[in-house]
Scaffold this active site. Structure first.
Site, short mmCIF file in Angstrom:
data_model
loop_
_atom_site.label_atom_id
_atom_site.label_comp_id
_atom_site.label_asym_id
_atom_site.label_seq_id
_atom_site.Cartn_x
_atom_site.Cartn_y
_atom_site.Cartn_z
N GLU A 1 47.07 35.68 46.93
CA GLU A 1 45.68 35.24 47.10
C GLU A 1 45.55 34.18 48.21
O GLU A 1 46.09 34.34 49.28
CB GLU A 1 45.12 34.81 45.74
CG GLU A 1 45.14 35.96 44.74
CD GLU A 1 44.36 35.71 43.46
OE1 GLU A 1 43.42 34.91 43.47
OE2 GLU A 1 44.69 36.35 42.45
N ASP B 1 36.19 38.63 37.71
CA ASP B 1 37.56 38.21 38.01
C ASP B 1 37.85 36.94 37.19
O ASP B 1 36.95 36.36 36.58
CB ASP B 1 37.74 37.96 39.51
CG ASP B 1 39.18 38.16 39.97
OD1 ASP B 1 40.10 38.03 39.12
OD2 ASP B 1 39.40 38.46 41.15
#
Length: 607
Positions: free
Chosen positions: A489, A285
């Site tokens: 997020e 990521d």
């Protein structure tokens, strides 16, 4: 020079072997780097043999750039790569997670939580196919989708990126992979990357693994479980993705029993690659390696060693690529990382590039530009919105349903900022990373859609925040649209799950005076005040429907019936969380799978 790797008719494995044998160590580790477009200079691409470029959320050619602008930018980068010594094309990646959502004018589909409510795997496959065309129209080859997290706690800030809390729902919706990449032919080898053609993209199942199961729903937190539980709940959807030839899998920022996934050789190599037979590449990521040390970004060479040894093949750097390349080169030359590990990573990256036809068709295809938010795509998005709506309440008693509404009513009151805010309707990961308020792209708000469909003599009054002195006799009914503002997020992690902007109070105040339909725009179940539940005549969970607000109006006025079912448990109060259907103490406000149904005048099947 007669190079096997340039022969499109040669077997992929022969092409990989030939190209790998001609690559220097510098070129190999360059292929393992994915860098952000703002630092991707022509010399870096050409001289370092950079393998991939990405646009982080909101990073485009310029504000409100359309697909043709993106394609021109992507082609400029690609032409630099093709001028490198070996001419290995770039893979350009983007977070197209509900349509090509970074690009102005793209079709924005409902976020995954809404798609999970449809329980329609074929619809999700079709959405994947349409999204892929729009991504390819923008010159992009690779999307970081689908997210196949199983969300076990709505307090998680990425809940809306999950198809639901039940692994069976998520497994069903993994059909998105086939939509994006195309359908592998009968007998295609399991685990081997597959991309069907120039209208398909390289997909990425994410985030491996357990990202939706962290303690208290904390983003990037720790999933505490046995391996059996991890396999049964969180690994399960990856089996479906791998069986469909998913090309890439992204490692999760989160940890499992205290070990960060980016450094877990057991899960990335022994389980994913060896046990499950995944032959594509594992990507980190964004700045995933920086998160392996504290403070963020420190002790970087050790982080590189841990991640590459664990099984990360391509590193989403995205900015400090010179440091990454230098550290990786040193680790290989000093013998701390064997060349066999580098060769394995590069073989996997090249396998995806060959399987996707990137060597044969590296540049954009302008004939696809006409597909961007074309009528067919809008209709599929609108269908998805219709099928995602979950009717939680319909009437103050079961014998007198409140919905569908009368589109020829004399006077309709529409209330709430969410009724006329396209950005709120789309949510995070739209136009920018976080998402934002306003007319951020092309589309139809719920208010605009209401005005389009009501009768010629019907008056629609919109008040974002009406005064308290509403005279109920003035209105046939009210439609109040409230919910969450955009988030993404960790910024979306919530301990109270309240409706934003005093939405519950606003809806209750209106419902006290006018018969009211409340529509919730949210990325997850929210805390519903008992007063609101009692006062509202009808309550609809509309999730984050995207650009096609007409889909909501199609159903509330009865052209189509409600058919959505909850993909997640709707809790009574947050103190119950986490709560799951298999628990003996399960006492929800509405259970997973709940959803009232109505008939629609235009539905093929009534019921």
């Amino acid at each position: 020079m007669n190079c096997i790797y340039k022969d499109p008719l040669a077997p992929i494995e022969a092409r990989i072997k030939d190209l790998l044998s001609q690559m220097t160590l510098t070129e190999k580790i360059g292929q393992m780097a994915q860098i952000e477009r703002v630092v991707a200079t022509p010399s870096a691409i050409k001289d370092l043999s950079i393998g991939s470029i990405l646009s982080v959320g909101g990073s485009g050619p310029f504000e409100n750039a359309r697909s043709s602008d993106w394609a021109a930018m992507a082609d400029t980068f690609q032409k630099a790569a093709l001028q490198s010594r070996l001419g290995i094309p770039l893979l350009y990646g983007i977070d197209a997670v509900h349509g090509n959502n970074n690009v102005y004018g793209a079709t924005i589909f409902p976020h995954n939580i809404g798609l999970g409510a449809t329980r329609d795997a074929d619809l999700v496959r079709r959405i994947g196919a349409e999204a892929a065309r729009e991504v390819r129209a923008a010159g992009i080859h690779y999307t970081f989708a689908p997210c196949v997290a199983v969300c076990r706690d709505p307090r998680w800030g990425r809940s809306y990126e999950s198809f639901g809390e039940d692994p069976q729902i998520v497994k069903m919706m993994a059909s998105m992979v086939t939509g994006l990449q195309g359908q592998p032919p009968q007998g295609y080898p399991s685990g081997y990357p597959f991309v069907g053609g120039r209208e398909n993209v390289v997909a990425c199942a994410k985030h491996f693994v357990g990202d939706g199961g962290t303690r208290n729903g904390v983003n990037e937190g720790d999933t505490i479980s046995s391996y059996d539980e991890l396999e049964r709940i969180h690994i399960a959807p990856y089996l479906d993705c791998i069986a469909q030839g998913v090309c890439t899998i992204m490692a999760s920022y989160s940890s499992w029993n205290g070990t960060k996934l980016h450094s877990s050789r057991f899960l990335l190599t022994e389980i994913l690659k060896e046990k499950l037979g995944f032959k594509g590449f594992v990507i980190s990521d964004s700045e995933g390696l920086d998160r392996l040390s504290s403070p963020h970004g420190s002790n970087y060479q050790q982080s590189v060693l841990s991640a590459i040894t664990a099984g990360i093949d391509m590193v989403m750097v995205p900015f400090r690529y010179q440091l990454f390349l230098a550290d990786l080169l040193h680790l290989v030359e000093s013998g701390k990382i064997p060349t066999t590990r580098i060769d394995d990573a590069v073989e996997r990256i090249l396998r995806v590039k060959f399987a996707s036809g990137l060597f044969e068709h590296p540049l954009s295809d302008s004939t696809l530009l006409g597909t961007v938010r074309c009528e067919q795509h809008k209709q599929i998005a609108r269908e998805a919105v219709r099928k995602s709506l979950v009717l939680l309440k319909n009437g103050q008693d079961s014998t007198r349903p409140f919905l569908p509404l009368d589109q020829n009513a004399k006077r309709i009151l529409v209330v709430g900022k969410h009724a006329d805010d396209l950005g709120y309707q789309c949510g995070g990961w739209t136009a920018t990373w976080e998402g934002k308020s306003g007319r951020i792209t092309t589309g139809t708000t719920i208010l605009e859609a209401i005005r389009e469909v009501v009768g010629a003599k019907t008056e629609v009054i919109y008040e974002e925040n009406p005064s308290e002195s509403i005279d109920g006799r003035d209105y046939s009914f009210a439609i109040v649209v409230v919910g969450e503002g955009p988030y993404v997020e960790s910024g979306g992690d919530s301990s109270d799950l309240k409706i934003h902007f005093n939405g519950a109070e606003l809806a209750s105040a209106v419902a006290d005076q006018v018969p009211t339909l409340v529509i919730l725009i949210s990325g997850r179940p929210l805390a519903i005040d008992p007063r609101l539940l009692n006062r509202a005549h009808a309550l609809v969970a509309a999730w984050l429907p995207g650009s096609e607000g007409r889909g909501v109006v199609d159903v509330i006025f009865g052209d189509h019936g409600f058919q959505g079912r909850l993909p997640m448990t709707w809790f009574k109060h947050v103190e119950q969380l986490p709560m799951h259907a298999e628990s003996n103490s399960y006492d929800p406000l509405f259970p997973v799978g709940y959803g009232l149904t109505t008939s629609g005048s235009n539905d093929a099947f009534k019921g």
